[in-house]
Design a protein around this motif. Sequence first.
Motif, PDB file in Angstrom:
ATOM      1  N   GLN A   1       6.019  58.981  81.979  1.00  0.00           N
ATOM      2  CA  GLN A   1       5.725  57.544  81.951  1.00  0.00           C
ATOM      3  C   GLN A   1       4.872  57.202  80.743  1.00  0.00           C
ATOM      4  O   GLN A   1       4.713  56.055  80.387  1.00  0.00           O
ATOM      5  N   LEU A   2       4.283  58.249  80.157  1.00  0.00           N
ATOM      6  CA  LEU A   2       3.330  58.018  79.085  1.00  0.00           C
ATOM      7  C   LEU A   2       3.934  58.133  77.701  1.00  0.00           C
ATOM      8  O   LEU A   2       3.258  57.931  76.710  1.00  0.00           O
ATOM      9  N   ALA A   3       5.188  58.496  77.638  1.00  0.00           N
ATOM     10  CA  ALA A   3       5.762  58.718  76.305  1.00  0.00           C
ATOM     11  C   ALA A   3       5.666  57.460  75.439  1.00  0.00           C
ATOM     12  O   ALA A   3       5.571  57.543  74.229  1.00  0.00           O
ATOM     13  N   GLY A   4       5.685  56.305  76.078  1.00  0.00           N
ATOM     14  CA  GLY A   4       5.514  55.057  75.347  1.00  0.00           C
ATOM     15  C   GLY A   4       6.702  54.703  74.480  1.00  0.00           C
ATOM     16  O   GLY A   4       6.633  53.815  73.643  1.00  0.00           O
ATOM     17  N   GLY A   5       7.778  55.436  74.640  1.00  0.00           N
ATOM     18  CA  GLY A   5       8.965  55.160  73.826  1.00  0.00           C
ATOM     19  C   GLY A   5       8.784  55.613  72.390  1.00  0.00           C
ATOM     20  O   GLY A   5       9.519  55.205  71.504  1.00  0.00           O
ATOM     21  N   VAL A   6       7.782  56.443  72.165  1.00  0.00           N
ATOM     22  CA  VAL A   6       7.471  56.839  70.801  1.00  0.00           C
ATOM     23  C   VAL A   6       7.932  58.262  70.551  1.00  0.00           C
ATOM     24  O   VAL A   6       7.639  59.168  71.313  1.00  0.00           O
ATOM     25  N   ASP A   7       8.665  58.423  69.455  1.00  0.00           N
ATOM     26  CA  ASP A   7       9.090  59.729  69.005  1.00  0.00           C
ATOM     27  C   ASP A   7       8.223  60.022  67.781  1.00  0.00           C
ATOM     28  O   ASP A   7       8.422  59.417  66.731  1.00  0.00           O
ATOM     29  N   PRO A   8       7.180  60.897  67.931  1.00  0.00           N
ATOM     30  CA  PRO A   8       6.188  61.022  66.859  1.00  0.00           C
ATOM     31  C   PRO A   8       6.822  61.214  65.476  1.00  0.00           C
ATOM     32  O   PRO A   8       7.720  62.015  65.310  1.00  0.00           O
ATOM     33  N   TRP A   9       6.307  60.483  64.537  1.00  0.00           N
ATOM     34  CA  TRP A   9       6.717  60.496  63.122  1.00  0.00           C
ATOM     35  C   TRP A   9       8.131  59.984  62.897  1.00  0.00           C
ATOM     36  O   TRP A   9       8.602  59.949  61.789  1.00  0.00           O
ATOM     37  N   ASN A  10       8.821  59.662  63.930  1.00  0.00           N
ATOM     38  CA  ASN A  10      10.234  59.375  63.732  1.00  0.00           C
ATOM     39  C   ASN A  10      10.730  58.268  64.652  1.00  0.00           C
ATOM     40  O   ASN A  10      11.861  58.302  65.103  1.00  0.00           O
ATOM     41  N   THR A  11       9.865  57.300  64.946  1.00  0.00           N
ATOM     42  CA  THR A  11      10.304  56.227  65.831  1.00  0.00           C
ATOM     43  C   THR A  11      11.165  55.240  65.061  1.00  0.00           C
ATOM     44  O   THR A  11      10.730  54.687  64.057  1.00  0.00           O
ATOM     45  N   THR A  12      12.387  55.046  65.516  1.00  0.00           N
ATOM     46  CA  THR A  12      13.285  54.108  64.868  1.00  0.00           C
ATOM     47  C   THR A  12      13.749  53.092  65.895  1.00  0.00           C
ATOM     48  O   THR A  12      14.242  53.452  66.959  1.00  0.00           O
ATOM     49  N   ILE A  13      13.562  51.822  65.579  1.00  0.00           N
ATOM     50  CA  ILE A  13      13.990  50.752  66.481  1.00  0.00           C
ATOM     51  C   ILE A  13      15.398  50.343  66.098  1.00  0.00           C
ATOM     52  O   ILE A  13      15.696  50.163  64.913  1.00  0.00           O
ATOM     53  N   LYS A  14      16.257  50.213  67.097  1.00  0.00           N
ATOM     54  CA  LYS A  14      17.657  49.850  66.838  1.00  0.00           C
ATOM     55  C   LYS A  14      18.036  48.630  67.668  1.00  0.00           C
ATOM     56  O   LYS A  14      17.774  48.590  68.864  1.00  0.00           O
ATOM     57  N   MET A  15      18.634  47.684  67.015  1.00  0.00           N
ATOM     58  CA  MET A  15      19.016  46.457  67.723  1.00  0.00           C
ATOM     59  C   MET A  15      20.427  46.013  67.302  1.00  0.00           C
ATOM     60  O   MET A  15      20.764  46.063  66.135  1.00  0.00           O
ATOM     61  N   HIS A  16      21.197  45.615  68.287  1.00  0.00           N
ATOM     62  CA  HIS A  16      22.531  45.075  68.040  1.00  0.00           C
ATOM     63  C   HIS A  16      22.481  43.561  68.195  1.00  0.00           C
ATOM     64  O   HIS A  16      21.822  43.065  69.101  1.00  0.00           O
ATOM     65  N   VAL A  17      23.197  42.878  67.337  1.00  0.00           N
ATOM     66  CA  VAL A  17      23.224  41.414  67.414  1.00  0.00           C
ATOM     67  C   VAL A  17      24.667  40.927  67.305  1.00  0.00           C
ATOM     68  O   VAL A  17      25.350  41.231  66.328  1.00  0.00           O
ATOM     69  N   VAL A  18      25.131  40.212  68.310  1.00  0.00           N
ATOM     70  CA  VAL A  18      26.421  39.535  68.153  1.00  0.00           C
ATOM     71  C   VAL A  18      26.126  38.042  68.035  1.00  0.00           C
ATOM     72  O   VAL A  18      25.197  37.534  68.662  1.00  0.00           O
ATOM     73  N   GLY A  19      26.906  37.375  67.224  1.00  0.00           N
ATOM     74  CA  GLY A  19      26.642  35.958  66.998  1.00  0.00           C
ATOM     75  C   GLY A  19      27.914  35.148  66.911  1.00  0.00           C
ATOM     76  O   GLY A  19      28.984  35.675  66.595  1.00  0.00           O
ATOM     77  N   ALA A  20      27.788  33.872  67.225  1.00  0.00           N
ATOM     78  CA  ALA A  20      28.899  32.934  67.064  1.00  0.00           C
ATOM     79  C   ALA A  20      28.316  31.619  66.576  1.00  0.00           C
ATOM     80  O   ALA A  20      27.177  31.266  66.907  1.00  0.00           O
ATOM     81  N   LYS A  21      29.102  30.936  65.740  1.00  0.00           N
ATOM     82  CA  LYS A  21      28.644  29.664  65.192  1.00  0.00           C
ATOM     83  C   LYS A  21      29.836  28.724  65.123  1.00  0.00           C
ATOM     84  O   LYS A  21      30.946  29.156  64.814  1.00  0.00           O
ATOM     85  N   VAL A  22      29.608  27.476  65.440  1.00  0.00           N
ATOM     86  CA  VAL A  22      30.662  26.468  65.347  1.00  0.00           C
ATOM     87  C   VAL A  22      30.157  25.326  64.486  1.00  0.00           C
ATOM     88  O   VAL A  22      29.049  24.827  64.693  1.00  0.00           O
ATOM     89  N   ARG A  23      30.978  24.939  63.540  1.00  0.00           N
ATOM     90  CA  ARG A  23      30.630  23.807  62.696  1.00  0.00           C
ATOM     91  C   ARG A  23      31.044  22.532  63.415  1.00  0.00           C
ATOM     92  O   ARG A  23      32.191  22.388  63.834  1.00  0.00           O
ATOM     93  N   LEU A  24      30.112  21.613  63.568  1.00  0.00           N
ATOM     94  CA  LEU A  24      30.407  20.392  64.321  1.00  0.00           C
ATOM     95  C   LEU A  24      30.874  19.261  63.407  1.00  0.00           C
ATOM     96  O   LEU A  24      31.984  18.768  63.532  1.00  0.00           O
ATOM     97  N   ILE A  25      30.019  18.855  62.508  1.00  0.00           N
ATOM     98  CA  ILE A  25      30.352  17.694  61.674  1.00  0.00           C
ATOM     99  C   ILE A  25      29.748  17.852  60.287  1.00  0.00           C
ATOM    100  O   ILE A  25      28.963  18.765  60.039  1.00  0.00           O
TER     101      ILE A  25
END
Lengths: 163, 374
Positions: free
Chosen positions: B151-175
Motif C-alpha cells: 500500500q506504501l509503494a505510492g505508485g513510484v518506481d524509484p528513478w524511473n517513474t513514467t506517467i502515461k496518459m491516453h487521450v481520445v478527442g473529437a471536435k465538430v465545427r459549428l459555424i
Amino acid sequence: MKPISFKTLAVATALLCGAATGSVLAEDKVAERTEGKTPAYPGIPADSLEKFGGQAGVDVWVDDLFYYILADNRINQIFNTHGHVQRQMALNKELESMVLGGPGRYTGASMSAAHAELGITVTQFNAVVEDAYLACDAARTPYHVCNQLIAALAPFERAIVTK
Amino acid sequence: MKGLKGSKLPVRRCAALLATGMALLGGSAHAGILDFYNDGKVLATPGVSMTDGAGGGGITPWAVITGYETRDGINADFHYTYVNLPNYSLNSLGAAVGFYDRVELSYAYDILPTGSTFNTIGLVSNAVGGLLSSPTLGPILSGLGLTTGNQLAGGVDPWNTTIKMHVVGAKVRLIGEAIYDSDNLIPQVSVGGFYKWNENKVLLETLQAAKSKDWEAYASITKIFFPVSTLLNVTARYTGANQTGLTGFGGPDGDHKKVRVEASLAYLLKKDTAIGVEFQQHGHNVDGRNVTLGGGLDLTSLVNNPLLGPTLKGLGVDSALVSTLTQKESNWYDAFVAFFPSKNLSITMAMAYLGQITFTPNQVGYYISLQTSF
C-alpha cells in the motif's frame, strides 16, 4: 475572477451560433458588390494600394497571378475552358484595385454571376489563393501587404464557391 | 479472384483479399475509391497538433479542424512532440483525422518521464514501510489503515517513474469562417471533447487526485485577421484536470470541473512561418496539498504523530522533508515559432513556461513538435 459555469459556456456558444446563422441568411452585400473597398476587420489600411505599387503594381501582380494559375494543373483547365483569359485579367486588374480602395471602376459582373455556372469548389478557390501568394512573391510584394489583398478578396469565396 | 475462391486457408484467402484491395486502391487513385483524399487548405491554416492530439496550437485546441482537407475531403496527420523541462520530459505521440473540414477525431499518447521527482515519496514510503514490522509502531500504523507494504509503494518506481496518459478527442465545427469572412467579426466556432485515461492510478492517488480518468469539453473560437496577419483563438475548457490530466483529475474534495480559459495569438510572418504566444489557465485542485500514502494517510499527519514522528525523524523523514512534497499548479504559457515547409510537414519550436508541476517549481523548457500530414 468569477468562474464561468458550464451552462454559461453552452448558452454563449448557442447564442453565437444563432447570431452567425442569422447574419449569413441576410443578403450578402459584400460578396455580391461590384464597387467599393472591402470592409474588412480590421480595415484595409489607406496606403494598401500604394504599398502594392499603385494600379501599375496591381497590374503586374495580376499578370503574375495568371502566369501561376495557367501553370497550375489543379485549376488551369477551368480558366482555359472558361476562355477570355485576357478579359479575365483585365477585369481582375480593376477588381483588385477596387477592393483595396482604388479610384477606378470595376466593369465586370458580380462574383456570383461570373462564377455561377462553374461549380467552383473551395479546394479550387484555395488553389488560386496559393497562386496569389506566389504572385506576391514574384512581384516582391511584402507578405503582410499581400495579406491585405487576401483579406480584401476573401469574402468573395461565398459568391465564387458554389459546390 | 481465383485465389479468393480456391484457397481454403484463411490466411491465404485474406492475403488474396488484401492484394485485391491494394490493387483496387492503387489502380483507381483517380477514379473513385481515393476521391475522398484532399489537401486543399492553404498552407499553415490548419495549425499544428496540440499535446492532447487535437488541431490547434501547442497546448490549446483551436476551432480549426485538423488536417489539410477542405469540405471536399479527408486528411490525416501524425505528430510527435517533445518538451524538455528541468524535472520532466513530455513526449506526445498522436494521430488525427479531419473529415470534410467539419469533424475531427484524434488520439494522443502522452508519456511523461519524471526523473527523480517522486523519489522522495519512495524514500518516505520505504521508511514508513520499515516501521510496519516494528512491534511497537507497527500496530499504530495498522490502526491508521496501513497494513501491508504494497500500500506504501505510492505508485513510484524509484528513478524511473513514467506517467502515461491516453487521450481520445473529437471536435465538430459549428459555424463561422476563420479565414474567408474577413468582413465580419463572427469567428469560426467549434466544440469538442477529450476522454483521458492515465495509467498511473496509484501515483495519482498518492498525489491526492480524485480520478485517473476523466472527460473534458471545450468550445473554441478562431479568427484570422488578414489585414494585420494575425490569428486569435480563445478556448473555454470545462475540465478538472491537474496538469492536463498528467497528474490526475480533481482533488481531495472531488473532481472540481470548472471552465478554464485558454488563448493563442499568432502573427503570420510569412506564408510558411508563424510566431506567437499561448496561455492556458490551470486549476488549483491540489494546491498546498501534501501526498498521501496507502490511499488517504496524509504524510503531514504522520510526521506530526507524537508516537511515530520521532522515529520517522530519526530515519530522516521530518516535517521539513515532507514540506518539500507540497504541491502547486501554475498557469501555462508558451512562445512559439512554427514552420510549414510543405503541407506534409510542420516543425514547431517553443519555450514553455509551465511554472510549478507537483513539487518542482520553475519548469521552464523547450518544446519541439513535428507534424506530418497526408
